[in-house]
Design a protein around this motif. Structure first.
Motif, PDB file in Angstrom:
ATOM      1  N   ARG A  96       2.129   2.044   3.463  1.00  0.00           N
ATOM      2  CA  ARG A  96       1.381   2.865   4.409  1.00  0.00           C
ATOM      3  C   ARG A  96       0.617   4.018   3.760  1.00  0.00           C
ATOM      4  O   ARG A  96      -0.420   4.439   4.283  1.00  0.00           O
ATOM      5  CB  ARG A  96       2.330   3.430   5.472  1.00  0.00           C
ATOM      6  CG  ARG A  96       3.129   2.364   6.201  1.00  0.00           C
ATOM      7  CD  ARG A  96       3.760   2.891   7.469  1.00  0.00           C
ATOM      8  NE  ARG A  96       2.771   3.120   8.513  1.00  0.00           N
ATOM      9  CZ  ARG A  96       3.047   3.559   9.718  1.00  0.00           C
ATOM     10  NH1 ARG A  96       4.292   3.826  10.039  1.00  0.00           N
ATOM     11  NH2 ARG A  96       2.111   3.743  10.609  1.00  0.00           N
ATOM     12  N   LEU A  97       1.128   4.545   2.629  1.00  0.00           N
ATOM     13  CA  LEU A  97       0.590   5.803   2.115  1.00  0.00           C
ATOM     14  C   LEU A  97      -0.043   5.721   0.733  1.00  0.00           C
ATOM     15  O   LEU A  97      -0.875   6.557   0.385  1.00  0.00           O
ATOM     16  CB  LEU A  97       1.712   6.863   2.080  1.00  0.00           C
ATOM     17  CG  LEU A  97       2.393   7.165   3.415  1.00  0.00           C
ATOM     18  CD1 LEU A  97       3.556   8.128   3.198  1.00  0.00           C
ATOM     19  CD2 LEU A  97       1.397   7.747   4.414  1.00  0.00           C
ATOM     20  N   HIS A  98       0.349   4.746  -0.092  1.00  0.00           N
ATOM     21  CA  HIS A  98      -0.183   4.677  -1.445  1.00  0.00           C
ATOM     22  C   HIS A  98      -1.686   4.401  -1.404  1.00  0.00           C
ATOM     23  O   HIS A  98      -2.146   3.535  -0.650  1.00  0.00           O
ATOM     24  CB  HIS A  98       0.534   3.578  -2.231  1.00  0.00           C
ATOM     25  CG  HIS A  98       0.227   3.586  -3.698  1.00  0.00           C
ATOM     26  ND1 HIS A  98      -0.912   3.020  -4.223  1.00  0.00           N
ATOM     27  CD2 HIS A  98       0.912   4.107  -4.751  1.00  0.00           C
ATOM     28  CE1 HIS A  98      -0.917   3.171  -5.538  1.00  0.00           C
ATOM     29  NE2 HIS A  98       0.178   3.828  -5.880  1.00  0.00           N
ATOM     30  N   PRO A  99      -2.494   5.141  -2.201  1.00  0.00           N
ATOM     31  CA  PRO A  99      -3.950   5.004  -2.114  1.00  0.00           C
ATOM     32  C   PRO A  99      -4.464   3.599  -2.433  1.00  0.00           C
ATOM     33  O   PRO A  99      -5.540   3.219  -1.960  1.00  0.00           O
ATOM     34  CB  PRO A  99      -4.465   6.023  -3.150  1.00  0.00           C
ATOM     35  CG  PRO A  99      -3.292   6.312  -4.039  1.00  0.00           C
ATOM     36  CD  PRO A  99      -2.091   6.173  -3.172  1.00  0.00           C
ATOM     37  N   SER A 156      -0.827  -8.191   5.403  1.00  0.00           N
ATOM     38  CA  SER A 156       0.163  -8.589   4.408  1.00  0.00           C
ATOM     39  C   SER A 156       1.551  -8.470   5.023  1.00  0.00           C
ATOM     40  O   SER A 156       1.773  -7.658   5.927  1.00  0.00           O
ATOM     41  CB  SER A 156       0.069  -7.690   3.177  1.00  0.00           C
ATOM     42  OG  SER A 156      -1.095  -7.967   2.436  1.00  0.00           O
ATOM     43  N   LEU A 157       2.467  -9.280   4.545  1.00  0.00           N
ATOM     44  CA  LEU A 157       3.829  -9.260   5.065  1.00  0.00           C
ATOM     45  C   LEU A 157       4.805  -8.891   3.959  1.00  0.00           C
ATOM     46  O   LEU A 157       4.700  -9.381   2.836  1.00  0.00           O
ATOM     47  CB  LEU A 157       4.217 -10.634   5.627  1.00  0.00           C
ATOM     48  CG  LEU A 157       3.338 -11.205   6.743  1.00  0.00           C
ATOM     49  CD1 LEU A 157       3.874 -12.559   7.172  1.00  0.00           C
ATOM     50  CD2 LEU A 157       3.285 -10.250   7.927  1.00  0.00           C
ATOM     51  N   ALA A 171       9.783   1.598  -0.020  1.00  0.00           N
ATOM     52  CA  ALA A 171       8.777   0.557  -0.172  1.00  0.00           C
ATOM     53  C   ALA A 171       7.801   0.540   1.008  1.00  0.00           C
ATOM     54  O   ALA A 171       6.600   0.338   0.834  1.00  0.00           O
ATOM     55  CB  ALA A 171       9.447  -0.810  -0.328  1.00  0.00           C
ATOM     56  N   MET A 172       8.330   0.756   2.225  1.00  0.00           N
ATOM     57  CA  MET A 172       7.447   0.770   3.386  1.00  0.00           C
ATOM     58  C   MET A 172       6.455   1.924   3.317  1.00  0.00           C
ATOM     59  O   MET A 172       5.305   1.806   3.740  1.00  0.00           O
ATOM     60  CB  MET A 172       8.274   0.871   4.673  1.00  0.00           C
ATOM     61  CG  MET A 172       7.492   0.545   5.939  1.00  0.00           C
ATOM     62  SD  MET A 172       6.829  -1.126   5.943  1.00  0.00           S
ATOM     63  CE  MET A 172       5.078  -0.802   6.105  1.00  0.00           C
ATOM     64  N   ASN A 231       3.028  -4.949   6.714  1.00  0.00           N
ATOM     65  CA  ASN A 231       4.194  -4.558   7.502  1.00  0.00           C
ATOM     66  C   ASN A 231       5.427  -5.207   6.907  1.00  0.00           C
ATOM     67  O   ASN A 231       5.394  -6.350   6.463  1.00  0.00           O
ATOM     68  CB  ASN A 231       4.053  -5.010   8.953  1.00  0.00           C
ATOM     69  CG  ASN A 231       2.950  -4.297   9.688  1.00  0.00           C
ATOM     70  OD1 ASN A 231       1.840  -4.812   9.791  1.00  0.00           O
ATOM     71  ND2 ASN A 231       3.239  -3.119  10.201  1.00  0.00           N
ATOM     72  N   LEU A 232       6.527  -4.460   6.900  1.00  0.00           N
ATOM     73  CA  LEU A 232       7.807  -4.988   6.446  1.00  0.00           C
ATOM     74  C   LEU A 232       8.506  -5.647   7.623  1.00  0.00           C
ATOM     75  O   LEU A 232       8.635  -5.053   8.694  1.00  0.00           O
ATOM     76  CB  LEU A 232       8.674  -3.854   5.892  1.00  0.00           C
ATOM     77  CG  LEU A 232      10.050  -4.239   5.348  1.00  0.00           C
ATOM     78  CD1 LEU A 232       9.900  -5.137   4.129  1.00  0.00           C
ATOM     79  CD2 LEU A 232      10.850  -2.986   4.984  1.00  0.00           C
TER      80      LEU A 232
END
Length: 250
Positions: free
Chosen positions: A44-47, A94-95, A39-40, A55-56
């Protein structure tokens, strides 16, 4: 890890909206393996999802552990302490959080799907205070990554209450202890639709929190019912799912 990973994003952020979210990862599992490793990476990487700039959050105690601390920081995890959260909110990040925390971790059961929220429902208070929607995320297969045991459960509950420390007793592949090597598992992580909790509400009442909880729980149940038969072992899916608002005396 030998896991078959599928990620389904029902929630797609509006690229034209500056509003950030509180993403809620469920269930915690024995070691939050899916949340940290998968999920993290989406944050960070999903377009598209990376545009949430999130941040998680992880339990403060973990950041006292050498090597583990550095690994979590590299992956984008941050200390769930109040000062860190305030700083991230100020930066309009976002958290991501696990609402069940250490209590849900202790009650991880590879044969039963269940989620907990803490007595003060802090994640809902946070979202309402800052006028943010919550996005429920369900990780099918997270509970099956390890075989769990109830050894010393009462003592581990005491540790969780006293020191907010979650200690899992679990084994993975070949009977190896703790998070060394999880079972080969089909993991399907689904981000549900965002749940709008209304405008900024700095001091929600108990009644308002109860309404927010019902909205959150309803979306989690919708996601579970939609994907359970294809994403979970049949015997586990048939047992159903519950979300428990933990009582203070638990």
């Amino acid at each position: 890890m030998g896991c078959d990973l599928t990620i389904i994003n029902e929630y797609v952020p509006d690229p034209n909206s500056p509003k950030k979210v509180v993403a809620c990862y469920n269930p915690h599992g024995s070691f939050a393996t899916g949340g940290i490793c998968y999920a993290m990476a989406e944050f960070r990487l999903h377009p598209v999802i990376s545009k949430l700039e999130g941040n998680l959050m992880a339990a403060s105690v973990i950041f006292y552990v050498p090597i583990m601390r550095e690994l979590l920081l590299i992956l984008g995890c941050r200390d769930a302490g109040k000062k860190t959260i305030a700083s991230l909110l100020e930066k309009n990040r976002s958290l991501g959080c696990s609402p069940g925390g250490t209590w849900e971790q202790l009650h991880t059961d590879s044969a039963q799907e269940q989620c907990f929220v803490m007595p003060n429902v802090g994640f809902l208070r946070l979202a309402m205070k800052h006028g943010r929607p919550v996005v429920p995320i369900y990780a099918f297969g997270e509970n099956q990554l390890y075989t769990t045991y109830n050894i010393g459960l009462d003592f581990r509950k005491w540790l969780a209450r006293k020191y907010h420390l979650g200690v899992s007793v679990a084994t993975g592949r070949f009977g190896l202890p703790f998070p060394l090597l999880p079972h080969p598992t089909k993991v399907t992580i689904v981000s549900g639709l965002s749940v709008d909790l209304g405008p900024v509400n700095e001091n929600p009442t108990v009644e308002e929190l109860a309404v927010a909880f019902e909205k959150y729980s309803a979306e989690l149940h919708r996601v579970f019912e939609k994907y359970k038969d294809v994403a979970l072992p049949k015997a586990v899916a048939q047992k159903g799912f519950q979300v428990r608002w933990r009582a203070k005396e638990d």
